[in-house]
Design a protein around this motif. Structure first.
Motif, PDB file in Angstrom:
ATOM      1  N   ILE A 202       4.406   5.875   8.400  1.00 41.48           N
ATOM      2  CA  ILE A 202       4.500   4.582   7.708  1.00 41.48           C
ATOM      3  C   ILE A 202       5.345   4.785   6.455  1.00 41.48           C
ATOM      4  O   ILE A 202       4.919   5.468   5.515  1.00 41.48           O
ATOM      5  N   PRO A 203       6.545   4.202   6.379  1.00 41.39           N
ATOM      6  CA  PRO A 203       7.479   4.504   5.282  1.00 41.39           C
ATOM      7  C   PRO A 203       6.918   4.245   3.888  1.00 41.39           C
ATOM      8  O   PRO A 203       7.185   5.016   2.962  1.00 41.39           O
ATOM      9  N   HIS A 204       6.141   3.156   3.715  1.00 43.26           N
ATOM     10  CA  HIS A 204       5.712   2.812   2.358  1.00 43.26           C
ATOM     11  C   HIS A 204       4.502   3.614   1.880  1.00 43.26           C
ATOM     12  O   HIS A 204       4.138   3.538   0.713  1.00 43.26           O
ATOM     13  N   VAL A 205       3.885   4.402   2.747  1.00 41.89           N
ATOM     14  CA  VAL A 205       2.789   5.279   2.315  1.00 41.89           C
ATOM     15  C   VAL A 205       3.406   6.556   1.760  1.00 41.89           C
ATOM     16  O   VAL A 205       4.058   7.313   2.468  1.00 41.89           O
ATOM     17  N   ARG A 206       3.214   6.815   0.467  1.00 39.68           N
ATOM     18  CA  ARG A 206       3.831   7.964  -0.198  1.00 39.68           C
ATOM     19  C   ARG A 206       2.817   9.069  -0.510  1.00 39.68           C
ATOM     20  O   ARG A 206       3.202  10.223  -0.677  1.00 39.68           O
ATOM     21  N   ILE A 207       1.565   8.676  -0.630  1.00 42.02           N
ATOM     22  CA  ILE A 207       0.510   9.638  -0.991  1.00 42.02           C
ATOM     23  C   ILE A 207      -0.669   9.457  -0.046  1.00 42.02           C
ATOM     24  O   ILE A 207      -1.062   8.334   0.266  1.00 42.02           O
ATOM     25  N   VAL A 208      -1.239  10.570   0.396  1.00 43.18           N
ATOM     26  CA  VAL A 208      -2.532  10.547   1.088  1.00 43.18           C
ATOM     27  C   VAL A 208      -3.485  11.436   0.309  1.00 43.18           C
ATOM     28  O   VAL A 208      -3.162  12.585  -0.020  1.00 43.18           O
TER      29      VAL A 208
ATOM     30  N   ILE B 172       0.858  -1.198   0.000  1.00 44.88           N
ATOM     31  CA  ILE B 172       0.000   0.000   0.000  1.00 44.88           C
ATOM     32  C   ILE B 172       0.889   1.241   0.000  1.00 44.88           C
ATOM     33  O   ILE B 172       1.603   1.511   0.963  1.00 44.88           O
ATOM     34  N   ASN B 173       0.850   2.002  -1.096  1.00 45.73           N
ATOM     35  CA  ASN B 173       1.647   3.231  -1.157  1.00 45.73           C
ATOM     36  C   ASN B 173       0.800   4.497  -1.170  1.00 45.73           C
ATOM     37  O   ASN B 173       1.337   5.608  -1.106  1.00 45.73           O
ATOM     38  N   ASN B 174      -0.524   4.354  -1.288  1.00 46.15           N
ATOM     39  CA  ASN B 174      -1.378   5.541  -1.181  1.00 46.15           C
ATOM     40  C   ASN B 174      -2.661   5.205  -0.449  1.00 46.15           C
ATOM     41  O   ASN B 174      -3.200   4.100  -0.570  1.00 46.15           O
ATOM     42  N   VAL B 175      -3.125   6.167   0.321  1.00 46.16           N
ATOM     43  CA  VAL B 175      -4.288   5.987   1.191  1.00 46.16           C
ATOM     44  C   VAL B 175      -5.288   7.097   0.906  1.00 46.16           C
ATOM     45  O   VAL B 175      -4.918   8.278   0.818  1.00 46.16           O
ATOM     46  N   LEU B 176      -6.543   6.720   0.747  1.00 41.89           N
ATOM     47  CA  LEU B 176      -7.620   7.676   0.528  1.00 41.89           C
ATOM     48  C   LEU B 176      -8.442   7.808   1.802  1.00 41.89           C
ATOM     49  O   LEU B 176      -8.978   6.815   2.308  1.00 41.89           O
ATOM     50  N   LEU B 177      -8.523   9.028   2.330  1.00 40.84           N
ATOM     51  CA  LEU B 177      -9.389   9.320   3.473  1.00 40.84           C
ATOM     52  C   LEU B 177     -10.725   9.780   2.932  1.00 40.84           C
ATOM     53  O   LEU B 177     -10.808  10.722   2.134  1.00 40.84           O
ATOM     54  N   THR B 178     -11.783   9.107   3.367  1.00 40.98           N
ATOM     55  CA  THR B 178     -13.102   9.410   2.827  1.00 40.98           C
ATOM     56  C   THR B 178     -14.146   9.128   3.896  1.00 40.98           C
ATOM     57  O   THR B 178     -13.851   9.016   5.072  1.00 40.98           O
ATOM     58  N   GLY B 179     -15.366   8.998   3.510  1.00 38.86           N
ATOM     59  CA  GLY B 179     -16.447   8.737   4.464  1.00 38.86           C
ATOM     60  C   GLY B 179     -17.783   8.801   3.769  1.00 38.86           C
ATOM     61  O   GLY B 179     -17.996   8.094   2.781  1.00 38.86           O
ATOM     62  N   GLY B 180     -18.607   9.733   4.179  1.00 34.47           N
ATOM     63  CA  GLY B 180     -18.431  11.005   4.830  1.00 34.47           C
ATOM     64  C   GLY B 180     -17.326  11.870   4.264  1.00 34.47           C
ATOM     65  O   GLY B 180     -16.635  11.528   3.342  1.00 34.47           O
ATOM     66  N   ASP B 181     -17.224  13.064   4.840  1.00 33.02           N
ATOM     67  CA  ASP B 181     -16.239  14.041   4.384  1.00 33.02           C
ATOM     68  C   ASP B 181     -15.206  14.269   5.470  1.00 33.02           C
ATOM     69  O   ASP B 181     -15.527  14.793   6.533  1.00 33.02           O
TER      70      ASP B 181
ATOM     71  N   GLY C 231       8.142  14.306   3.374  1.00 33.38           N
ATOM     72  CA  GLY C 231       8.628  13.618   2.183  1.00 33.38           C
ATOM     73  C   GLY C 231       7.518  12.906   1.428  1.00 33.38           C
ATOM     74  O   GLY C 231       7.774  12.080   0.549  1.00 33.38           O
ATOM     75  N   LYS C 232       6.280  13.234   1.766  1.00 30.31           N
ATOM     76  CA  LYS C 232       5.121  12.607   1.128  1.00 30.31           C
ATOM     77  C   LYS C 232       4.259  13.687   0.481  1.00 30.31           C
ATOM     78  O   LYS C 232       4.539  14.875   0.615  1.00 30.31           O
ATOM     79  N   LYS C 233       3.199  13.275  -0.189  1.00 31.75           N
ATOM     80  CA  LYS C 233       2.377  14.218  -0.954  1.00 31.75           C
ATOM     81  C   LYS C 233       0.905  14.090  -0.567  1.00 31.75           C
ATOM     82  O   LYS C 233       0.375  12.987  -0.449  1.00 31.75           O
ATOM     83  N   LEU C 234       0.274  15.252  -0.396  1.00 29.64           N
ATOM     84  CA  LEU C 234      -1.148  15.311  -0.070  1.00 29.64           C
ATOM     85  C   LEU C 234      -1.930  15.774  -1.294  1.00 29.64           C
ATOM     86  O   LEU C 234      -1.546  16.733  -1.964  1.00 29.64           O
ATOM     87  N   TYR C 235      -3.026  15.065  -1.579  1.00 31.98           N
ATOM     88  CA  TYR C 235      -3.945  15.419  -2.660  1.00 31.98           C
ATOM     89  C   TYR C 235      -5.329  15.686  -2.067  1.00 31.98           C
ATOM     90  O   TYR C 235      -5.779  14.947  -1.189  1.00 31.98           O
ATOM     91  N   LEU C 236      -5.986  16.724  -2.563  1.00 33.71           N
ATOM     92  CA  LEU C 236      -7.374  16.987  -2.196  1.00 33.71           C
ATOM     93  C   LEU C 236      -8.240  16.713  -3.418  1.00 33.71           C
ATOM     94  O   LEU C 236      -8.146  17.413  -4.431  1.00 33.71           O
ATOM     95  N   MET C 237      -9.061  15.658  -3.309  1.00 35.10           N
ATOM     96  CA  MET C 237      -9.920  15.242  -4.409  1.00 35.10           C
ATOM     97  C   MET C 237     -11.284  15.909  -4.215  1.00 35.10           C
ATOM     98  O   MET C 237     -12.092  15.475  -3.385  1.00 35.10           O
ATOM     99  N   ASN C 238     -11.521  16.978  -4.956  1.00 33.34           N
ATOM    100  CA  ASN C 238     -12.719  17.784  -4.764  1.00 33.34           C
ATOM    101  C   ASN C 238     -13.930  17.204  -5.489  1.00 33.34           C
ATOM    102  O   ASN C 238     -13.792  16.398  -6.414  1.00 33.34           O
TER     103      ASN C 238
END
Length: 376
Positions: free
Chosen positions: A165-171, A137-146, A203-210
């Protein structure tokens, strides 16, 4: 800019609705949860009963039509621990809240807002541990709900856990908050500092999926919130279902995709509306929607035209590629089954199709007819 937005969970609190409307719509809200706020309601033209912003948030009696099922993509099949879905090898999905800034009437997870639902984990520690134990797992999506409904300190706790968590590169954070209540960003500098910390210190990257569904949601306040988040180093994108009476007109979808590209929020996906219970009134036919998407793609720049038209099916994310006079074409963009990865699919046209299953069921019927005709 500082404004306190008032949330509304009762139809009785909306003076623009007539008393008879409130009585009729109470039957809908007793089945499917209702939530809006005074900012979002201010975007509605109350003189127009078919106003697209109204259709997004105000119930309609058509939601009571029997159609679809609550978990249309069978998400529960991929629930590995409480509050965590793991459908594709490199991606985990954390359901961190069962509340949104508004409840879109076409929501494909409306089951989460029902009293007997227990899919969301308010304590995400079990999900975090699962991710820690799965290095693929290298990317994690936070969702729900908002997730942006959560207090910033709660969101910070989750982001810091994932950053460790070292192997998580993107949230990724899936949110409609910039459309529903941009003051969540405008009034909270600590949220911006949190986003900046994640992008610059981990050292990781955050994305906001609108989730902007209609160009009228791109208000001055929404655009200011976009700009502030962009300054934190966060990458913003947008995704929206194609929705009947909301964005299924070529000029509306064109304006939405263009305006998003103009403000640096490139369109990511346009979705086929899932056949979720209550969603028939918002759903469009696939083969008509192909024409819509291609018409709009021809009228916008490459930045906006790169959007993919997809379905989030139980078996994976299926891209809807196009059609001829006889056939319609699909491809697995992401597949739960590795054997389907990149698979190209051709079906005979079905003008009444709303979902992938409408094609596969037609194939099953055709096979049965052939077997009966040629059986000895």
């Amino acid at each position: 800019m500082n404004k306190k937005v008032k949330y509304i969970i009762k139809l009785e609190s909306i003076p623009e609705l007539k008393e008879q409307e409130k009585k009729e719509l109470a039957k809908v809200t007793s089945k499917f949860a209702f939530r809006t706020n005074d900012y979002y309601n201010s975007l509605i033209n109350w003189e127009d009963p078919e106003d697209p912003i109204r259709r997004i948030v105000i119930p309609t009696t058509e939601e009571l039509d029997v159609w679809g099922r609550l978990d249309a993509s069978n998400e529960s099949k991929y629930m590995k621990v409480h509050g965590l879905e793991h459908k594709y090898p490199d991606t985990a999905l954390l359901l961190v809240t069962d509340v949104c800034g508004i409840y879109c009437r076409f929501c494909f997870r409306k089951r989460l807002f029902m009293n007997d639902n227990d899919e969301v984990a308010r304590d995400v520690s079990e999900g975090i541990e699962y991710i820690r134990n799965h290095p693929e797992i290298n990317n994690v999506l936070l969702t729900g709900g908002d997730p942006l409904v959560l207090a910033t300190f709660k969101l910070e706790k989750t982001l810091k856990s994932l950053a460790d968590i070292p192997h998580v590169r993107i949230v990724r954070i899936g949110s409609k908050m910039l459309a529903a209540n941009p003051f969540r960003v405008l009034n909270d500098s600590s949220l911006l500092k949190l986003f900046e910390w994640f992008n610059t210190e981990t050292g990781k990257k955050l994305y906001l999926m609108n989730h902007f569904n209609h160009p009228r949601e791109l208000t001055r306040e929404a655009k200011e919130a976009v700009s502030l988040i962009q300054k934190t180093g966060t990458t913003l994108t947008n995704q929206t279902p194609i929705l009947r009476g909301i964005n299924d007109a070529p000029e509306v979808l064109r304006d939405l995709l263009e305006e998003l590209s103009f403000i640096g929020v490139p369109p990511y996906y346009v979705f086929q509306c899932r056949p979720t219970a209550g969603n028939k009134t918002y759903s469009t036919k696939i083969e008509e929607t192909i024409d819509l998407v291609e018409t709009v793609r021809a009228k916008v720049s490459g930045l906006a035209a790169r959007v993919r038209y997809v379905m989030s099916h139980e078996t994976g994310k299926i891209e809807i590629l196009g059609k001829t006079e006889e056939f319609v074409f699909f491809r697995y963009h992401r597949s739960a089954d590795p054997e389907n990865a990149g698979r190209f699919l051709i079906f005979r046209r079905n003008p009444e199709a709303y979902w992938f299953d409408d094609y596969t069921e037609l194939v099953d019927e055709y096979k049965a007819e052939l077997e009966e005709e040629y059986s000895f």
